[in-house]
Design an enzyme around this catalytic site. Structure first.
Site, PDB file in Angstrom:
ATOM      1  N   HIS A 178       0.822  -1.207   0.000  1.00  0.00           N
ATOM      2  CA  HIS A 178       0.000   0.000   0.000  1.00  0.00           C
ATOM      3  C   HIS A 178       0.859   1.261   0.000  1.00  0.00           C
ATOM      4  O   HIS A 178       2.032   1.217   0.315  1.00  0.00           O
ATOM      5  CB  HIS A 178      -0.997   0.025   1.172  1.00  0.00           C
ATOM      6  CG  HIS A 178      -0.404   0.342   2.513  1.00  0.00           C
ATOM      7  ND1 HIS A 178      -0.166  -0.621   3.456  1.00  0.00           N
ATOM      8  CD2 HIS A 178      -0.022   1.514   3.080  1.00  0.00           C
ATOM      9  CE1 HIS A 178       0.339  -0.062   4.536  1.00  0.00           C
ATOM     10  NE2 HIS A 178       0.438   1.232   4.338  1.00  0.00           N
ATOM     11  N   ARG A 229      -2.442  11.343   3.769  1.00  0.00           N
ATOM     12  CA  ARG A 229      -3.307  11.932   4.793  1.00  0.00           C
ATOM     13  C   ARG A 229      -4.347  12.798   4.100  1.00  0.00           C
ATOM     14  O   ARG A 229      -4.008  13.586   3.222  1.00  0.00           O
ATOM     15  CB  ARG A 229      -2.476  12.779   5.761  1.00  0.00           C
ATOM     16  CG  ARG A 229      -1.584  11.954   6.640  1.00  0.00           C
ATOM     17  CD  ARG A 229      -0.717  12.826   7.550  1.00  0.00           C
ATOM     18  NE  ARG A 229       0.079  11.989   8.412  1.00  0.00           N
ATOM     19  CZ  ARG A 229       1.271  11.482   8.080  1.00  0.00           C
ATOM     20  NH1 ARG A 229       1.783  11.743   6.895  1.00  0.00           N
ATOM     21  NH2 ARG A 229       1.934  10.714   8.911  1.00  0.00           N
ATOM     22  N   GLU A 235      -3.956   3.688   1.251  1.00  0.00           N
ATOM     23  CA  GLU A 235      -4.391   3.899   2.630  1.00  0.00           C
ATOM     24  C   GLU A 235      -4.657   5.385   2.831  1.00  0.00           C
ATOM     25  O   GLU A 235      -3.768   6.214   2.658  1.00  0.00           O
ATOM     26  CB  GLU A 235      -3.309   3.436   3.597  1.00  0.00           C
ATOM     27  CG  GLU A 235      -3.626   3.722   5.045  1.00  0.00           C
ATOM     28  CD  GLU A 235      -2.446   3.427   5.959  1.00  0.00           C
ATOM     29  OE1 GLU A 235      -2.105   4.316   6.762  1.00  0.00           O
ATOM     30  OE2 GLU A 235      -1.858   2.330   5.853  1.00  0.00           O
ATOM     31  N   ASN A 249      -6.838  12.061  10.322  1.00  0.00           N
ATOM     32  CA  ASN A 249      -6.548  12.429  11.708  1.00  0.00           C
ATOM     33  C   ASN A 249      -7.718  13.245  12.250  1.00  0.00           C
ATOM     34  O   ASN A 249      -8.058  14.294  11.708  1.00  0.00           O
ATOM     35  CB  ASN A 249      -5.236  13.211  11.782  1.00  0.00           C
ATOM     36  CG  ASN A 249      -4.053  12.314  11.501  1.00  0.00           C
ATOM     37  OD1 ASN A 249      -3.904  11.272  12.125  1.00  0.00           O
ATOM     38  ND2 ASN A 249      -3.223  12.689  10.541  1.00  0.00           N
ATOM     39  N   HIS A 287       3.935  11.433  -6.780  1.00  0.00           N
ATOM     40  CA  HIS A 287       2.602  11.072  -7.241  1.00  0.00           C
ATOM     41  C   HIS A 287       2.401   9.572  -7.137  1.00  0.00           C
ATOM     42  O   HIS A 287       3.344   8.822  -6.966  1.00  0.00           O
ATOM     43  CB  HIS A 287       2.371  11.528  -8.694  1.00  0.00           C
ATOM     44  CG  HIS A 287       3.274  10.860  -9.687  1.00  0.00           C
ATOM     45  ND1 HIS A 287       4.500  11.365 -10.042  1.00  0.00           N
ATOM     46  CD2 HIS A 287       3.140   9.702 -10.381  1.00  0.00           C
ATOM     47  CE1 HIS A 287       5.074  10.560 -10.921  1.00  0.00           C
ATOM     48  NE2 HIS A 287       4.273   9.535 -11.142  1.00  0.00           N
ATOM     49  N   GLU A 303      -0.878  10.424 -11.530  1.00  0.00           N
ATOM     50  CA  GLU A 303      -0.559  10.291 -12.943  1.00  0.00           C
ATOM     51  C   GLU A 303      -1.468   9.220 -13.540  1.00  0.00           C
ATOM     52  O   GLU A 303      -1.585   8.126 -13.005  1.00  0.00           O
ATOM     53  CB  GLU A 303       0.899   9.903 -13.126  1.00  0.00           C
ATOM     54  CG  GLU A 303       1.341   9.847 -14.566  1.00  0.00           C
ATOM     55  CD  GLU A 303       2.814   9.533 -14.730  1.00  0.00           C
ATOM     56  OE1 GLU A 303       3.324   9.745 -15.828  1.00  0.00           O
ATOM     57  OE2 GLU A 303       3.448   9.068 -13.756  1.00  0.00           O
TER      58      GLU A 303
END
Length: 131
Positions: free
Chosen positions: A6, A10, A53, A57, A72, A122
């Site tokens: 993965h 954030r 993922e 927060n 990217h 991309e």
């Protein structure tokens, strides 16, 4: 032997990010874990084991400063022109389609999309190294 599983980014708003990645790239939630201070949401294409993922927060109200270190992530598509047109119809941010050559050899045809949190994605046409 290791294999990639993965990449993590954030995001400020879970629903906005999930909606974008579902509509733009067909990613579905494969797992979601809620903790007192943060939530982890794993998205993936049903045809691939690799996951994106999303880390949310809790209590954060300002967008993240992406700095100058992030590059990217990339998605391969069959028809970059059609995918570009679809992104534009959906109202997603997308650069013009570009062609990358090395001498006379076409290495890639691509555009960059931008998600709601400012991350670059991309979008590359299948072919060459991505066949």
């Amino acid at each position: 032997m290791s294999k990639p599983v993965h990449a993590m980014i954030r995001v400020l708003e879970e629903e906005r990010a999930r909606d974008y990645y579902a509509r733009a790239f067909g990613l579905e939630v494969s797992d979601r874990f809620d903790f007192p201070d943060f939530t982890l949401v794993y998205l993936r294409d049903p045809a691939s084991p690799f996951e994106l993922e999303l880390t949310v927060n809790k209590g954060r109200d300002k967008p993240y400063d992406l700095g100058d270190g992030y590059g990217h992530i990339a998605f391969v598509v069959e028809d970059v022109e059609a995918e570009h047109a679809r992104h534009k119809r959906e109202g997603f941010t997308a650069t013009d389609v570009k062609t990358l050559k090395h001498g006379e050899e076409v290495l890639a045809r691509f555009f960059f999309a931008t998600d709601p949190d400012g991350y670059k994605i991309e979008v590359i046409q299948r072919g060459g190294r991505f066949a």
